[in-house]
Motif scaffolding. Sequence first.
Motif, mmCIF file in Angstrom:
data_model
loop_
_atom_site.group_PDB
_atom_site.id
_atom_site.type_symbol
_atom_site.label_atom_id
_atom_site.label_comp_id
_atom_site.label_asym_id
_atom_site.label_seq_id
_atom_site.Cartn_x
_atom_site.Cartn_y
_atom_site.Cartn_z
ATOM 1 N N ILE A 95 14.435 -12.503 -5.075
ATOM 2 C CA ILE A 95 13.968 -12.030 -6.373
ATOM 3 C C ILE A 95 12.466 -11.751 -6.339
ATOM 4 O O ILE A 95 11.684 -12.505 -5.768
ATOM 5 C CB ILE A 95 14.314 -13.067 -7.466
ATOM 6 C CG1 ILE A 95 15.821 -13.051 -7.724
ATOM 7 C CG2 ILE A 95 13.562 -12.786 -8.765
ATOM 8 C CD1 ILE A 95 16.282 -14.063 -8.747
ATOM 9 N N ASN A 96 12.057 -10.610 -6.947
ATOM 10 C CA ASN A 96 10.647 -10.232 -7.101
ATOM 11 C C ASN A 96 9.909 -10.167 -5.769
ATOM 12 O O ASN A 96 8.823 -10.732 -5.597
ATOM 13 C CB ASN A 96 9.932 -11.193 -8.052
ATOM 14 C CG ASN A 96 10.453 -11.107 -9.475
ATOM 15 O OD1 ASN A 96 10.995 -10.072 -9.883
ATOM 16 N ND2 ASN A 96 10.309 -12.169 -10.241
ATOM 17 N N GLN A 97 10.501 -9.459 -4.811
ATOM 18 C CA GLN A 97 9.910 -9.288 -3.488
ATOM 19 C C GLN A 97 9.403 -7.852 -3.316
ATOM 20 O O GLN A 97 9.937 -6.913 -3.904
ATOM 21 C CB GLN A 97 10.940 -9.582 -2.401
ATOM 22 C CG GLN A 97 11.566 -10.960 -2.481
ATOM 23 C CD GLN A 97 10.587 -12.062 -2.142
ATOM 24 O OE1 GLN A 97 9.962 -12.072 -1.081
ATOM 25 N NE2 GLN A 97 10.440 -13.025 -3.046
ATOM 26 N N THR A 98 8.372 -7.687 -2.514
ATOM 27 C CA THR A 98 7.851 -6.356 -2.181
ATOM 28 C C THR A 98 7.502 -6.306 -0.701
ATOM 29 O O THR A 98 7.152 -7.326 -0.093
ATOM 30 C CB THR A 98 6.583 -6.015 -2.990
ATOM 31 O OG1 THR A 98 5.566 -7.007 -2.721
ATOM 32 C CG2 THR A 98 6.866 -5.981 -4.481
ATOM 33 N N PRO A 159 1.431 -4.169 -0.538
ATOM 34 C CA PRO A 159 1.869 -3.853 -1.900
ATOM 35 C C PRO A 159 0.957 -4.518 -2.922
ATOM 36 O O PRO A 159 0.582 -5.679 -2.754
ATOM 37 C CB PRO A 159 3.285 -4.427 -1.961
ATOM 38 C CG PRO A 159 3.745 -4.487 -0.536
ATOM 39 C CD PRO A 159 2.515 -4.775 0.263
ATOM 40 N N PRO A 160 0.580 -3.814 -3.981
ATOM 41 C CA PRO A 160 -0.315 -4.419 -4.973
ATOM 42 C C PRO A 160 0.338 -5.625 -5.646
ATOM 43 O O PRO A 160 1.569 -5.698 -5.759
ATOM 44 C CB PRO A 160 -0.535 -3.285 -5.983
ATOM 45 C CG PRO A 160 -0.127 -2.039 -5.290
ATOM 46 C CD PRO A 160 0.933 -2.434 -4.316
ATOM 47 N N PRO A 161 -0.456 -6.588 -6.102
ATOM 48 C CA PRO A 161 0.110 -7.713 -6.856
ATOM 49 C C PRO A 161 0.861 -7.192 -8.079
ATOM 50 O O PRO A 161 0.416 -6.259 -8.750
ATOM 51 C CB PRO A 161 -1.135 -8.520 -7.257
ATOM 52 C CG PRO A 161 -2.190 -8.124 -6.270
ATOM 53 C CD PRO A 161 -1.914 -6.709 -5.917
ATOM 54 N N GLY A 162 2.002 -7.776 -8.347
ATOM 55 C CA GLY A 162 2.776 -7.362 -9.508
ATOM 56 C C GLY A 162 3.533 -6.062 -9.324
ATOM 57 O O GLY A 162 3.984 -5.457 -10.308
ATOM 58 N N ALA A 285 9.375 -0.857 -0.639
ATOM 59 C CA ALA A 285 10.559 -1.244 -1.405
ATOM 60 C C ALA A 285 10.249 -2.493 -2.209
ATOM 61 O O ALA A 285 9.253 -3.192 -1.967
ATOM 62 C CB ALA A 285 11.753 -1.492 -0.477
ATOM 63 N N SER A 286 11.125 -2.762 -3.168
ATOM 64 C CA SER A 286 10.930 -3.943 -4.003
ATOM 65 C C SER A 286 12.277 -4.428 -4.530
ATOM 66 O O SER A 286 13.277 -3.709 -4.526
ATOM 67 C CB SER A 286 10.007 -3.634 -5.184
ATOM 68 O OG SER A 286 10.670 -2.794 -6.120
ATOM 69 N N THR A 287 12.275 -5.666 -4.975
ATOM 70 C CA THR A 287 13.363 -6.221 -5.774
ATOM 71 C C THR A 287 12.748 -6.792 -7.043
ATOM 72 O O THR A 287 11.537 -7.021 -7.118
ATOM 73 C CB THR A 287 14.121 -7.329 -5.026
ATOM 74 O OG1 THR A 287 13.221 -8.435 -4.791
ATOM 75 C CG2 THR A 287 14.650 -6.823 -3.697
#
Length: 572
Positions: A95-98, A159-162, A285-287
Amino acid sequence: MAPPRRGQRAATGLAVLLLLYAISACSLLPAARAQATAFTSTRNGSEFSTFSFPSFGNSLRQLPGNLTVLGNATVNANALQITPDTRNDPEKFLINQTGRVMYPRAYVLWAANASNTSADGRRLASFSTVFKVNLFRATPSVKGEGFAFLIASDGAAPPPPGSHGGYLGLTNASTDGSAANGFAAVELDTVKQPYDPDDNHVGLDVNGVRSKVVASLTPFGIDLATNNTKDDGSHMVWIDYNGTARHVWVYMAKNGSRPDTPVLDAPLDLSRVLLGKTAYFGFSASTGVLYQLNCLHSWDLTVELLPDGSNKQPLSGWKLGLAIGVPCAFALALGLFAGLYIKKRGRRIGDDSSSMVRSTINFASIPGVPKEFDYKELRKGTGNFDEKMKLGQGGYGVVYRATVVGEHGRSMEVAVKQFSGANTKGQEDFLAELSIINLLRHRNLVKLLGWCHQDGVLLLVYDFMPNGSLDRLLFGGGPEAPVLTWGHRYNIVAGVASALNYLHHEYDQRPAFMWPALPVVLGDDDGEMAVSGTSTALTSSSSYYASSAGWTTQNYLLTREHDVADRDMPTA
């Protein structure tokens, strides 16, 4: 033989380092990107540079000149895992990975005052790329968020924070849409945001995730991160950019044949997007709260080479020979000296098994590495590895029952596998099991909970299956034991078949059960059955046997191009 003194070990280690330096100095100078095939060609008077990654071996971790791996991305299982690939706790690992993976070379994508310029005096480079992407649902009911091919002004920026969730690892709430981002991307999006047409679309993003041009993939018969269990979620993607026309086309298909009709085509002037004249290519990519696995299996890229305006001239033949030959000669001399020194001393390196394991096993390189247990806790939980707590024993070690502290301070029962040794073979078995079974994800496979290493002892921790093995349920209960109902028998067969089907046909490095046996099928409190014993055998040279009281199987790792041959088939 008594262990060598500390000074002797240090001297021997220095000799080995010199020898490694000799090898690496001569092998890496001519080919800093040995993992990728790279070449240049000339077409219609223009020069083009091409690189090709048919797959992504784990050795890429040791070759930083090949790829820049950022955020939560990893190189594992012969693929780029842009976001983590693991079946462990989603709350921690999915969850919430980049993540991002970038090719480290900067390409000049536009030049001023060059020949064949347009009215604005700018010439843009053309490029084309093709890659195989796999978007896979970790659970049948969930997918998200998305994946993007990225053209970025900065190839080293993480990847930028958030930037998790709908931002695809590209931007965040405060920077989305800013010209200072300096990127263009082709997104494959699997979650519908308020500005998206659906949860299955392709889009052209410029400095933000609100696509400039977007198209649903459903009319093309393409389903990203499908819930079809017969579909592995892989697609081929082709992207062509014409620098003269300043236009991009995107094509997609399930196989290797490029279709005639693009899924997206749009104008794109990269000279108005990038922060400079150079750019880097890669993937992001992101989740989010919704998650999926985002990985890349192959990648080819061809880029037109434009002049960069510098006055640097290539070294002449004799200068290049000196630049490479002198360091190589010096390095080889050091290497020969190191080899003679080692032979003379006649000492082997690495007698200290604990330090050897710590130095050779890079636990941080394992994607979604599970919890590290405290050795004292496992020793206490097994009653100091009491014989009474033993569940089974085989060629790779002993499995014990243990009680440890779980979530919220509650006690939980686990199975602890103690490897038989910390020598090189034991390390290989331990690392193979930890890294490979950690990637398997199926409800009918015994779950890996964590690991431990201390003082040369290697331990893996699994879910404990309290109902024991299937052979015990069928034959070991005695005359007064309850008979399994037909409904229970059906559930057992269905669960085991589902797990084996996953291992043989759905996991990309399928293990083959050469000797299916009842003791590898274990039961939980709910009457569900799970397959165990698949782990260490998931290496090309490994197989293991355990006694009939433990986990019994012989497995091999087979690629989809190999058949199950007669490989030392055990006889009854």
